[in-house]
Design a protein around this motif. Structure first.
Motif, PDB file in Angstrom:
ATOM      1  N   PRO A 183       0.839  -1.196   0.000  1.00 16.89           N
ATOM      2  CA  PRO A 183       0.000   0.000   0.000  1.00 16.89           C
ATOM      3  C   PRO A 183       0.880   1.255   0.000  1.00 16.89           C
ATOM      4  O   PRO A 183       1.438   1.628   1.027  1.00 16.89           O
ATOM      5  CB  PRO A 183      -0.799  -0.114   1.304  1.00 16.89           C
ATOM      6  CG  PRO A 183      -0.036  -1.052   2.159  1.00 16.89           C
ATOM      7  CD  PRO A 183       0.850  -1.881   1.295  1.00 16.89           C
ATOM      8  N   ALA A 184       1.036   1.849  -1.154  1.00 10.25           N
ATOM      9  CA  ALA A 184       1.894   3.024  -1.296  1.00 10.25           C
ATOM     10  C   ALA A 184       1.411   3.832  -2.486  1.00 10.25           C
ATOM     11  O   ALA A 184       0.657   3.331  -3.323  1.00 10.25           O
ATOM     12  CB  ALA A 184       3.352   2.595  -1.504  1.00 10.25           C
ATOM     13  N   HIS A 206      -6.251  -0.822  -7.293  1.00 10.09           N
ATOM     14  CA  HIS A 206      -5.933  -0.150  -6.023  1.00 10.09           C
ATOM     15  C   HIS A 206      -4.716   0.774  -6.152  1.00 10.09           C
ATOM     16  O   HIS A 206      -4.371   1.483  -5.210  1.00 10.09           O
ATOM     17  CB  HIS A 206      -5.634  -1.210  -4.955  1.00 10.09           C
ATOM     18  CG  HIS A 206      -4.438  -2.044  -5.302  1.00 10.09           C
ATOM     19  ND1 HIS A 206      -4.474  -3.024  -6.284  1.00 10.09           N
ATOM     20  CD2 HIS A 206      -3.155  -2.018  -4.853  1.00 10.09           C
ATOM     21  CE1 HIS A 206      -3.272  -3.571  -6.392  1.00 10.09           C
ATOM     22  NE2 HIS A 206      -2.460  -2.974  -5.550  1.00 10.09           N
ATOM     23  N   VAL A 207      -4.049   0.734  -7.301  1.00  9.15           N
ATOM     24  CA  VAL A 207      -2.758   1.427  -7.442  1.00  9.15           C
ATOM     25  C   VAL A 207      -2.940   2.841  -7.997  1.00  9.15           C
ATOM     26  O   VAL A 207      -3.621   3.043  -8.998  1.00  9.15           O
ATOM     27  CB  VAL A 207      -1.817   0.630  -8.381  1.00  9.15           C
ATOM     28  CG1 VAL A 207      -0.541   1.419  -8.677  1.00  9.15           C
ATOM     29  CG2 VAL A 207      -1.485  -0.716  -7.776  1.00  9.15           C
ATOM     30  N   ARG A 208      -2.317   3.808  -7.317  1.00  7.25           N
ATOM     31  CA  ARG A 208      -2.269   5.172  -7.842  1.00  7.25           C
ATOM     32  C   ARG A 208      -0.804   5.543  -8.055  1.00  7.25           C
ATOM     33  O   ARG A 208       0.058   5.225  -7.235  1.00  7.25           O
ATOM     34  CB  ARG A 208      -2.949   6.130  -6.875  1.00  7.25           C
ATOM     35  CG  ARG A 208      -4.452   5.806  -6.763  1.00  7.25           C
ATOM     36  CD  ARG A 208      -5.207   6.801  -5.930  1.00  7.25           C
ATOM     37  NE  ARG A 208      -4.510   7.045  -4.682  1.00  7.25           N
ATOM     38  CZ  ARG A 208      -4.598   8.187  -4.009  1.00  7.25           C
ATOM     39  NH1 ARG A 208      -5.331   9.167  -4.461  1.00  7.25           N
ATOM     40  NH2 ARG A 208      -3.966   8.330  -2.879  1.00  7.25           N
ATOM     41  N   TYR A 209      -0.537   6.180  -9.180  1.00  9.68           N
ATOM     42  CA  TYR A 209       0.859   6.402  -9.540  1.00  9.68           C
ATOM     43  C   TYR A 209       1.038   7.710 -10.318  1.00  9.68           C
ATOM     44  O   TYR A 209       0.093   8.237 -10.907  1.00  9.68           O
ATOM     45  CB  TYR A 209       1.385   5.226 -10.368  1.00  9.68           C
ATOM     46  CG  TYR A 209       0.741   5.121 -11.747  1.00  9.68           C
ATOM     47  CD1 TYR A 209      -0.510   4.517 -11.910  1.00  9.68           C
ATOM     48  CD2 TYR A 209       1.364   5.652 -12.868  1.00  9.68           C
ATOM     49  CE1 TYR A 209      -1.102   4.443 -13.160  1.00  9.68           C
ATOM     50  CE2 TYR A 209       0.775   5.576 -14.133  1.00  9.68           C
ATOM     51  CZ  TYR A 209      -0.457   4.968 -14.261  1.00  9.68           C
ATOM     52  OH  TYR A 209      -1.052   4.914 -15.498  1.00  9.68           O
ATOM     53  N   GLY A 210       2.289   8.179 -10.320  1.00 11.88           N
ATOM     54  CA  GLY A 210       2.698   9.291 -11.166  1.00 11.88           C
ATOM     55  C   GLY A 210       3.830   8.814 -12.063  1.00 11.88           C
ATOM     56  O   GLY A 210       4.430   7.760 -11.814  1.00 11.88           O
ATOM     57  N   ALA A 237      -4.776   0.616 -13.088  1.00 12.70           N
ATOM     58  CA  ALA A 237      -4.178   1.566 -12.138  1.00 12.70           C
ATOM     59  C   ALA A 237      -4.519   2.993 -12.566  1.00 12.70           C
ATOM     60  O   ALA A 237      -4.799   3.248 -13.738  1.00 12.70           O
ATOM     61  CB  ALA A 237      -2.669   1.366 -12.081  1.00 12.70           C
ATOM     62  N   GLN A 238      -4.485   3.901 -11.600  1.00 10.46           N
ATOM     63  CA  GLN A 238      -4.906   5.278 -11.872  1.00 10.46           C
ATOM     64  C   GLN A 238      -3.714   6.231 -11.820  1.00 10.46           C
ATOM     65  O   GLN A 238      -3.056   6.360 -10.784  1.00 10.46           O
ATOM     66  CB  GLN A 238      -5.941   5.703 -10.820  1.00 10.46           C
ATOM     67  CG  GLN A 238      -6.525   7.059 -11.092  1.00 10.46           C
ATOM     68  CD  GLN A 238      -7.296   7.612  -9.903  1.00 10.46           C
ATOM     69  OE1 GLN A 238      -7.463   6.942  -8.879  1.00 10.46           O
ATOM     70  NE2 GLN A 238      -7.739   8.850 -10.019  1.00 10.46           N
ATOM     71  N   ARG A 239      -3.445   6.892 -12.948  1.00 10.34           N
ATOM     72  CA  ARG A 239      -2.370   7.890 -12.938  1.00 10.34           C
ATOM     73  C   ARG A 239      -2.901   9.187 -12.368  1.00 10.34           C
ATOM     74  O   ARG A 239      -3.975   9.645 -12.715  1.00 10.34           O
ATOM     75  CB  ARG A 239      -1.808   8.143 -14.327  1.00 10.34           C
ATOM     76  CG  ARG A 239      -0.813   9.320 -14.321  1.00 10.34           C
ATOM     77  CD  ARG A 239       0.132   9.342 -15.484  1.00 10.34           C
ATOM     78  NE  ARG A 239      -0.507   9.323 -16.769  1.00 10.34           N
ATOM     79  CZ  ARG A 239      -1.114  10.378 -17.338  1.00 10.34           C
ATOM     80  NH1 ARG A 239      -1.191  11.532 -16.705  1.00 10.34           N
ATOM     81  NH2 ARG A 239      -1.652  10.260 -18.530  1.00 10.34           N
ATOM     82  N   LEU A 240      -2.095   9.773 -11.475  1.00 10.88           N
ATOM     83  CA  LEU A 240      -2.443  11.074 -10.907  1.00 10.88           C
ATOM     84  C   LEU A 240      -1.549  12.124 -11.568  1.00 10.88           C
ATOM     85  O   LEU A 240      -0.335  11.965 -11.637  1.00 10.88           O
ATOM     86  CB  LEU A 240      -2.204  11.065  -9.391  1.00 10.88           C
ATOM     87  CG  LEU A 240      -2.937   9.953  -8.612  1.00 10.88           C
ATOM     88  CD1 LEU A 240      -2.580  10.018  -7.132  1.00 10.88           C
ATOM     89  CD2 LEU A 240      -4.440  10.063  -8.796  1.00 10.88           C
ATOM     90  N   GLY A 241      -2.119  13.170 -12.081  1.00 11.34           N
ATOM     91  CA  GLY A 241      -1.347  14.259 -12.685  1.00 11.34           C
ATOM     92  C   GLY A 241      -0.847  13.927 -14.075  1.00 11.34           C
ATOM     93  O   GLY A 241      -1.075  12.833 -14.597  1.00 11.34           O
TER      94      GLY A 241
END
Ligand SMILES: Cc1cc2nc3c(=O)[nH]c(=O)nc-3n(C[C@H](O)[C@H](O)[C@H](O)COP(=O)(O)O)c2cc1C
Length: 159
Positions: free
Chosen positions: A52-53, A87-91, A121-125
């Protein structure tokens, strides 16, 4: 995301520019996130995303728009052992050289972006890119981008 959450930076590199950017972030963004870990991609597989990160892919480009050698195993694992990463959020921070490789500029990080998005997975920004043929200093520019990115992610989560 809360300040107490972990930021895990996965580094794909050959000549260590991406690693230096990640290390600069680790030092400079410690006031924004309590726990920042920098991990070279060597030998990693898709299970790295079990933790979880918040993830940050910091990856250079080689071959003709490929990921660096040290990122090949992880990239292959996303194809060979795919699973839902909802569940993964990433840049994404992607390094390249637009002067010498205009057709494949900074595709290394973008390849990860594409595959992670495919797996849910969901990219942020937006994707940050660095052009080695420019005068822009990668560490300085990378830290500046990452501080703004983290501030946005933290503010969004606080809503
Ligand atoms: C053999 C070789 C191939 C490269 N291929 C590309 C490429 O296809 N597209 C690109 O944008 N940059 C390419 N680059 C530039 C690197 O991605 C860029 O110099 C980057 O900053 C290196 O990061 P690193 O020091 O973390 O390995 C290439 C560099 C070399 C030496």
């Amino acid at each position: 995301m809360h300040k107490s959450m972990k930021l895990k930076i996965l580094v794909g590199t050959t000549t260590q520019t991406a690693e230096c950017v990640a290390q600069a972030i680790q030092m400079d963004c410690a006031d924004l996130v309590d726990d920042i870990e920098v991990v070279l991609m060597d030998g990693l597989g898709i299970d790295v995303f079990d933790e979880p990160a918040l993830f940050l892919i910091c990856c250079a480009t080689y071959g003709s728009g490929d990921v660096p050698d040290n990122a090949q195993a992880l990239y292959a694992s996303l194809h060979e052992a795919p699973r839902y990463l909802g569940h993964v959020r990433y840049g994404v921070m992607s390094l390249g050289d637009q002067g010498s490789y205009p057709m494949t500029f900074a595709m290394g990080g973008r390849r990860f972006d594409e595959k992670l998005a495919d797996l849910g997975a969901q990219r942020l920004g937006e994707v940050w890119t660095h052009d080695a043929s420019s005068d822009v200093q990668p560490e300085e520019s990378g830290v500046q981008w990452c501080r703004a990115w983290l501030a946005e992610v933290l503010a969004d989560t606080a809503k």
